[in-house]
Motif scaffolding. Structure first.
Motif, PDB file in Angstrom:
ATOM      1  N   ALA A  68       8.230  -6.676 -25.026  1.00  0.00           N
ATOM      2  CA  ALA A  68       6.993  -7.018 -24.323  1.00  0.00           C
ATOM      3  C   ALA A  68       7.102  -6.404 -22.934  1.00  0.00           C
ATOM      4  CB  ALA A  68       6.845  -8.535 -24.228  1.00  0.00           C
ATOM      5  N   VAL A  69       6.254  -5.446 -22.650  1.00  0.00           N
ATOM      6  CA  VAL A  69       6.290  -4.728 -21.361  1.00  0.00           C
ATOM      7  C   VAL A  69       5.106  -5.217 -20.534  1.00  0.00           C
ATOM      8  CG1 VAL A  69       6.326  -2.489 -20.230  1.00  0.00           C
ATOM      9  CG2 VAL A  69       7.340  -2.753 -22.505  1.00  0.00           C
ATOM     10  N   MET A  70       5.376  -6.105 -19.611  1.00  0.00           N
ATOM     11  CA  MET A  70       4.324  -6.725 -18.809  1.00  0.00           C
ATOM     12  C   MET A  70       4.208  -6.012 -17.471  1.00  0.00           C
ATOM     13  SD  MET A  70       4.732 -10.787 -19.637  1.00  0.00           S
ATOM     14  CE  MET A  70       6.072 -11.017 -18.461  1.00  0.00           C
ATOM     15  N   GLY A  71       3.088  -5.357 -17.261  1.00  0.00           N
ATOM     16  CA  GLY A  71       2.847  -4.696 -15.990  1.00  0.00           C
ATOM     17  C   GLY A  71       2.126  -5.618 -15.028  1.00  0.00           C
ATOM     18  N   ASN A  72       2.187  -5.266 -13.742  1.00  0.00           N
ATOM     19  CA  ASN A  72       1.349  -5.912 -12.725  1.00  0.00           C
ATOM     20  C   ASN A  72       1.600  -7.404 -12.574  1.00  0.00           C
ATOM     21  OD1 ASN A  72      -0.672  -4.967 -10.830  1.00  0.00           O
ATOM     22  ND2 ASN A  72      -2.064  -6.420 -11.772  1.00  0.00           N
ATOM     23  N   LEU A  73       2.849  -7.852 -12.754  1.00  0.00           N
ATOM     24  CA  LEU A  73       3.184  -9.248 -12.511  1.00  0.00           C
ATOM     25  C   LEU A  73       3.516  -9.411 -11.030  1.00  0.00           C
ATOM     26  CD1 LEU A  73       3.561 -11.994 -13.923  1.00  0.00           C
ATOM     27  CD2 LEU A  73       5.985 -11.438 -14.131  1.00  0.00           C
ATOM     28  N   TYR A  74       2.766 -10.240 -10.331  1.00  0.00           N
ATOM     29  CA  TYR A  74       2.950 -10.376  -8.885  1.00  0.00           C
ATOM     30  C   TYR A  74       4.270 -11.069  -8.557  1.00  0.00           C
ATOM     31  CZ  TYR A  74      -1.615  -8.536  -7.796  1.00  0.00           C
ATOM     32  OH  TYR A  74      -2.685  -7.689  -7.658  1.00  0.00           O
ATOM     33  N   GLN A  75       4.961 -10.501  -7.582  1.00  0.00           N
ATOM     34  CA  GLN A  75       6.302 -10.971  -7.256  1.00  0.00           C
ATOM     35  C   GLN A  75       6.316 -12.283  -6.486  1.00  0.00           C
ATOM     36  OE1 GLN A  75       9.026  -7.940  -5.758  1.00  0.00           O
ATOM     37  NE2 GLN A  75       7.831  -6.329  -6.748  1.00  0.00           N
ATOM     38  N   GLN A 149      11.251  -3.789 -12.902  1.00  0.00           N
ATOM     39  CA  GLN A 149      11.099  -2.606 -12.048  1.00  0.00           C
ATOM     40  C   GLN A 149       9.912  -2.794 -11.117  1.00  0.00           C
ATOM     41  OE1 GLN A 149      11.187   1.351 -13.762  1.00  0.00           O
ATOM     42  NE2 GLN A 149      12.281   0.617 -15.551  1.00  0.00           N
ATOM     43  N   ASP A 150      10.123  -2.498  -9.845  1.00  0.00           N
ATOM     44  CA  ASP A 150       9.033  -2.441  -8.880  1.00  0.00           C
ATOM     45  C   ASP A 150       8.569  -0.986  -8.852  1.00  0.00           C
ATOM     46  OD1 ASP A 150       7.377  -2.273  -6.678  1.00  0.00           O
ATOM     47  OD2 ASP A 150       8.605  -3.596  -5.435  1.00  0.00           O
ATOM     48  N   LEU A 151       7.575  -0.666  -9.671  1.00  0.00           N
ATOM     49  CA  LEU A 151       7.193   0.734  -9.860  1.00  0.00           C
ATOM     50  C   LEU A 151       6.676   1.373  -8.576  1.00  0.00           C
ATOM     51  CD1 LEU A 151       5.453   0.560 -13.359  1.00  0.00           C
ATOM     52  CD2 LEU A 151       7.777   1.314 -12.828  1.00  0.00           C
ATOM     53  N   SER A 152       5.905   0.626  -7.788  1.00  0.00           N
ATOM     54  CA  SER A 152       5.352   1.205  -6.563  1.00  0.00           C
ATOM     55  C   SER A 152       6.342   1.154  -5.410  1.00  0.00           C
ATOM     56  CB  SER A 152       4.074   0.460  -6.164  1.00  0.00           C
ATOM     57  OG  SER A 152       4.384  -0.845  -5.686  1.00  0.00           O
ATOM     58  N   GLY A 153       7.331   0.250  -5.503  1.00  0.00           N
ATOM     59  CA  GLY A 153       8.287   0.091  -4.411  1.00  0.00           C
ATOM     60  C   GLY A 153       7.728  -0.675  -3.227  1.00  0.00           C
ATOM     61  N   ALA A 154       6.534  -1.266  -3.397  1.00  0.00           N
ATOM     62  CA  ALA A 154       5.874  -1.947  -2.286  1.00  0.00           C
ATOM     63  C   ALA A 154       6.204  -3.436  -2.226  1.00  0.00           C
ATOM     64  CB  ALA A 154       4.367  -1.762  -2.389  1.00  0.00           C
ATOM     65  N   ILE A 156       5.055  -5.746  -4.176  1.00  0.00           N
ATOM     66  CA  ILE A 156       3.851  -6.524  -4.480  1.00  0.00           C
ATOM     67  C   ILE A 156       3.854  -6.972  -5.938  1.00  0.00           C
ATOM     68  CG2 ILE A 156       1.335  -6.506  -4.554  1.00  0.00           C
ATOM     69  CD1 ILE A 156       1.436  -4.321  -2.370  1.00  0.00           C
ATOM     70  N   THR A 157       3.975  -6.032  -6.841  1.00  0.00           N
ATOM     71  CA  THR A 157       3.990  -6.339  -8.272  1.00  0.00           C
ATOM     72  C   THR A 157       5.272  -5.791  -8.895  1.00  0.00           C
ATOM     73  OG1 THR A 157       2.842  -4.305  -8.899  1.00  0.00           O
ATOM     74  CG2 THR A 157       1.480  -6.231  -8.395  1.00  0.00           C
TER      75      THR A 157
END
Length: 215
Positions: A68-75, A149-154, A156-157
């Motif tokens: 299950a690859v869940m994107g955009n989960l807020y940190q 993984q924090d894909l954006s490195g920001a 946030i998600t």
């Protein structure tokens, strides 16, 4: 002719609500790609059950494992903290008739809140991980944490990858297409498609699957 949208925010895009483009990339409403809606369930640190109504994800694997690859989960969320601490979570699929119940959990999500009670859900115990399961779900996946993984490195998600260890399917949904697809099956989020000519916003839509062809 194609309308070209680059990585810089189009200044003519109007927000549907004030924080829309603080929360989401303008590419989301440019593309408007539908994804399945589901509930992520975990235990809070104080032992209360947590429900996160989520989308922006995919499910796939190979003969050795399924993910299950869940994107955009807020940190900043309970769900993110719970998954990091417990190293597991459950994914619960419910039909559109439970949409309002799931929205109720969004409005009742403080640390001391029992979010299963807020949504009127019954708790079942997972078979393979330490996480609560929504009894009313027609399909539930029990996952151990594989990677974050924090894909954006920001900060946030995050993209959270779970390895599926066990799946439970309601018996009435266990044979073929009839129950899983249509109004009693998977619920889909259609992100609000921006009018790419005028920049006017649209509301997001909730959809079900209508089978057009068998391959």
């Amino acid at each position: 002719m194609k309308i070209e949208i680059g990585k810089e925010f189009p200044q003519y895009f109007k927000a549907l609500y004030p924080e829309e483009f603080e929360l989401f990339s303008h590419f989301e409403v440019t593309a408007g790609i539908p994804t399945v809606l589901f509930a992520v369930t975990t235990w809070k640190e104080n032992g209360k059950p947590n429900v996160c109504f989520h989308s922006w994800s995919c499910f796939h694997g190979d003969k050795t494992a399924f993910f299950a690859v869940m994107g955009n989960l807020y940190q900043h969320t309970h769900t993110y903290a719970n998954i990091k601490r417990e190293q597991c979570f459950c994914v619960n699929f419910l039909p559109i008739s439970y949409y309002d119940n799931l929205v109720d959990t969004i409005h009742c999500n403080e640390m001391d809140d029992d979010e299963f009670a807020a949504g009127g859900f019954t708790i079942d115990s997972a078979k393979a991980v330490h996480a609560p399961v929504i009894h009313e779900a027609f399909l539930s996946m029990e996952c151990t944490l594989k990677e974050i993984q924090d894909l954006s490195g920001a900060g946030i998600t995050a993209m959270v990858i779970g390895q599926v260890q066990h799946i439970s399917v309601e018996e009435s949904y266990a044979q073929g297409y009839r129950q899983r697809y249509g109004k009693d099956g998977f619920m889909m989020l259609i992100p609000a498609p921006q009018d790419l000519v005028t920049g006017e916003p649209n509301k997001s839509a909730i959809a079900t699957v209508h089978i057009e062809k068998y391959d």
